[in-house]
Design an enzyme around this catalytic site. Structure first.
Site, PDB file in Angstrom:
ATOM      1  N   GLU A  85       0.801  -1.231   0.000  1.00 37.03           N
ATOM      2  CA  GLU A  85       0.000   0.000   0.000  1.00 37.03           C
ATOM      3  C   GLU A  85       0.834   1.283   0.000  1.00 37.03           C
ATOM      4  O   GLU A  85       0.696   2.123   0.906  1.00 37.03           O
ATOM      5  CB  GLU A  85      -0.956   0.011   1.199  1.00 37.03           C
ATOM      6  CG  GLU A  85      -1.933  -1.139   1.215  1.00 37.03           C
ATOM      7  CD  GLU A  85      -2.939  -1.054   2.353  1.00 37.03           C
ATOM      8  OE1 GLU A  85      -2.869  -0.121   3.172  1.00 37.03           O
ATOM      9  OE2 GLU A  85      -3.809  -1.932   2.423  1.00 37.03           O
ATOM     10  N   GLU A 137      -5.739  -8.456   1.195  1.00 37.88           N
ATOM     11  CA  GLU A 137      -6.337  -7.986   2.451  1.00 37.88           C
ATOM     12  C   GLU A 137      -7.812  -7.713   2.222  1.00 37.88           C
ATOM     13  O   GLU A 137      -8.183  -7.081   1.222  1.00 37.88           O
ATOM     14  CB  GLU A 137      -5.703  -6.674   2.950  1.00 37.88           C
ATOM     15  CG  GLU A 137      -4.331  -6.805   3.515  1.00 37.88           C
ATOM     16  CD  GLU A 137      -3.798  -5.492   4.091  1.00 37.88           C
ATOM     17  OE1 GLU A 137      -4.609  -4.632   4.494  1.00 37.88           O
ATOM     18  OE2 GLU A 137      -2.566  -5.340   4.112  1.00 37.88           O
TER      19      GLU A 137
HETATM   20  O1  IFM Z   1      -4.042  -2.737   9.249  1.00 35.79           O
HETATM   21  C1  IFM Z   1      -4.033  -2.242   7.966  1.00 35.79           C
HETATM   22  C2  IFM Z   1      -2.898  -2.854   7.160  1.00 35.79           C
HETATM   23  O2  IFM Z   1      -1.675  -2.679   7.767  1.00 35.79           O
HETATM   24  C3  IFM Z   1      -2.849  -2.233   5.796  1.00 35.79           C
HETATM   25  N1  IFM Z   1      -4.134  -2.291   5.152  1.00 35.79           N
HETATM   26  C4  IFM Z   1      -5.291  -1.862   5.887  1.00 35.79           C
HETATM   27  C5  IFM Z   1      -5.322  -2.537   7.246  1.00 35.79           C
HETATM   28  C6  IFM Z   1      -6.557  -2.059   8.035  1.00 35.79           C
HETATM   29  O3  IFM Z   1      -6.491  -0.678   8.199  1.00 35.79           O
END
Ligand code: IFM
Length: 467
Positions: A191, A373
């Site tokens: 990210e 994710e």
């Molecule tokens: O916890 C974070 C992760 O580190 C990166 N993506 C989003 C998740 C939730 O905010």
């Protein structure tokens, strides 16, 4: 991650949660079970700075940021995490025991190179040997992320400095040489857009900067690091290794009439500024003046190391409004009325996942994709009989998996799904308040208590179907 006014509006939220839970829980009964293609991979995702303690590693920019009064909502810091460096055998037992066969973890750069450059720390690397071996021993496929936001504090210029991209490539080669005999799937960055926007344009994440020049530098230097890191990995990994990128991709919409341009700005800044260069396209034209002082010959070619797979981190759509005078000119507005919300006031929009996957299929040549994710923070009740009931989280996951199955049926090359996350952990500026995990962790004893969602997700994985 934090969004606009993440403050808890208790009454509204409780009402939205109830409405959302009812809507999500109602959806599966009506529909036929959604099957996934054979070989679909089911796993969990986590990161080092959110789960590992600080002992044995150098300082990261998150240690420094967390020391600022008020930076972290509950006053916590990343010094203990969930104790993953000690508890990983138990966490992996829980993962494999549930039937989940993949684990996305990250390697802490400041553990491997405490100074961010030069000498490597042998005991640090040895920890990842043990973690990877423990995964393989349980039949879990490791997916390693090299950079999940914990930049070594010793790299003074951080992402403002072009040199950091070259240092990341050196670090990538160290890790690739060491783990490449056992880890097949690597992601270079996690990210980068969130790091650039929350950390360099809005000042809400480490390193706490808020300027347009800082944001543009962080954007371009991370993209360059993705390209250089991928090339460095490629040069040391055996044939068959697969190198990807994990991007936060959230479709953007206007939150109100007249906010169309705000949505386009945000889409460019959040999504396209990373996706487009990775797939060989120029940066969004609106950022040309910001990037002109940073771009050097060959940069775009280096960045466009088309990944073997794309990691999609999806949470919700983003609903935008204009914000004149702000660094990016747009900010988050309200989701459409009636949209269910999570405990962090993030909209629950499973169809946004399908929208995102279709966009990758139709506009980016249908790359191989893993959802690296997806998950939600909810307020969980105390355990009863050794298990925590979390129907809201199950409803959230079920609804999103349903959309993922649909994407597969529509020809998207979606190969797997990693839930964020196995254990409740350090949620950045929100501290330990939001609970995203399939397993709760007692902050005092670090004792693990599974939630019902863990067994539920494992049941889906075993049957390769959404139940
Ligand atoms: O916890 C974070 C992760 O580190 C990166 N993506 C989003 C998740 C939730 O905010």
């Amino acid at each position: 991650m934090a969004r606009a006014g993440a403050g808890f509006k208790a009454v509204l939220r409780r009402r939205a949660l109830l409405a959302g839970a009812a809507a999500l829980a109602a959806s599966p009964a009506a529909a036929a079970p959604e099957r996934f293609p054979e070989g679909f991979l089911w796993g969990v995702a986590a990161s080092a700075p959110q789960t590992e303690g600080a002992a044995g590693r150098g300082l990261s920019i998150w240690d420094v940021f967390a020391a600022r009064p008020g930076a972290i909502r509950d006053g916590s810091n990343p010094s203990v995490g969930t104790g993953f460096e000690t508890f990983y055998p138990e966490d992996l037992d829980l993962t494999a025991g549930a039937g989940l066969r993949a684990f996305r973890f990250s390697i802490a750069w400041p553990r491997v190179q405490p100074q961010g450059a030069g000498a490597m720390n042998e005991p640090g690397l040895a920890l990842y040997d043990r973690i990877v071996d423990a995964m393989l021993a349980r039949g879990i496929r490791p997916f390693a992320t090299l950079f999940h936001w914990d930049l070594p504090a010793a790299l003074r210029g951080g992402w403002l400095d072009r040199d950091t991209a070259y240092r990341l490539a050196d670090y990538a080669a160290i890790v690739g040489r060491r783990l490449g005999d056992r880890v097949r799937d690597f992601m270079v960055l996690n990210e980068p857009g969130v790091v650039a926007i929350l950390g360099h344009a809005l000042g809400r994440h480490a390193p706490g900067l808020a300027s347009r020049t800082a944001w543009a530098a962080a954007m371009h230097h991370q993209n360059l690091a993705q390209g250089l890191g991928a090339a460095a990995l490629r040069s040391v990994l055996p044939a068959g290794a697969r190198i990807g990128a994990a991007l936060s991709l959230q479709p953007c919409r206007p939150a109100a009439p007249g906010a169309e341009e705000a949505a386009r700005i945000w889409d460019d800044a959040w999504n396209r500024a990373y996706l487009d260069p990775l797939f060989g396209r120029p940066y969004p034209a609106r950022f040309a003046a910001d990037l002109a002082p940073l771009l050097r010959a060959e940069d775009m070619r280096r960045i466009a190391a088309r990944p073997d797979f794309l990691g999609v981190n999806y949470y919700s759509r983003m609903h935008m409004v204009p914000a004149p005078g702000s660094v990016l000119g747009a900010t988050w507005g309200a989701a459409p009325p009636g949209t269910p919300m999570t405990a962090l006031d993030w909209p629950v929009e499973p169809d946004g996942l399908l929208e995102q996957l279709r966009d990758l299929r139709d506009a980016y040549g249908n790359p191989e994709v893993f959802i690296t994710e997806n998950g939600a923070a909810y307020t969980d009740p105390p355990a009863q009989g050794g298990v925590i009931a979390d129907p809201d989280r199950i409803g959230f996951l079920r609804a999103h998996l349903g959309q993922a199955a649909r994407a597969c049926a529509e020809g998207c090359r979606l190969r797997g799904y990693f839930t964020w996350t196995l254990t409740d952990n350090f949620e950045w500026a929100e501290g330990f308040v939001p609970k995203f995990g399939l397993v709760a962790v007692d902050r005092r004893t670090l004792r693990r208590t599974p939630k019902q969602s863990l067994a539920w997700l494992g049941g889906c994985a075993r049957g390769n179907v959404v139940t």
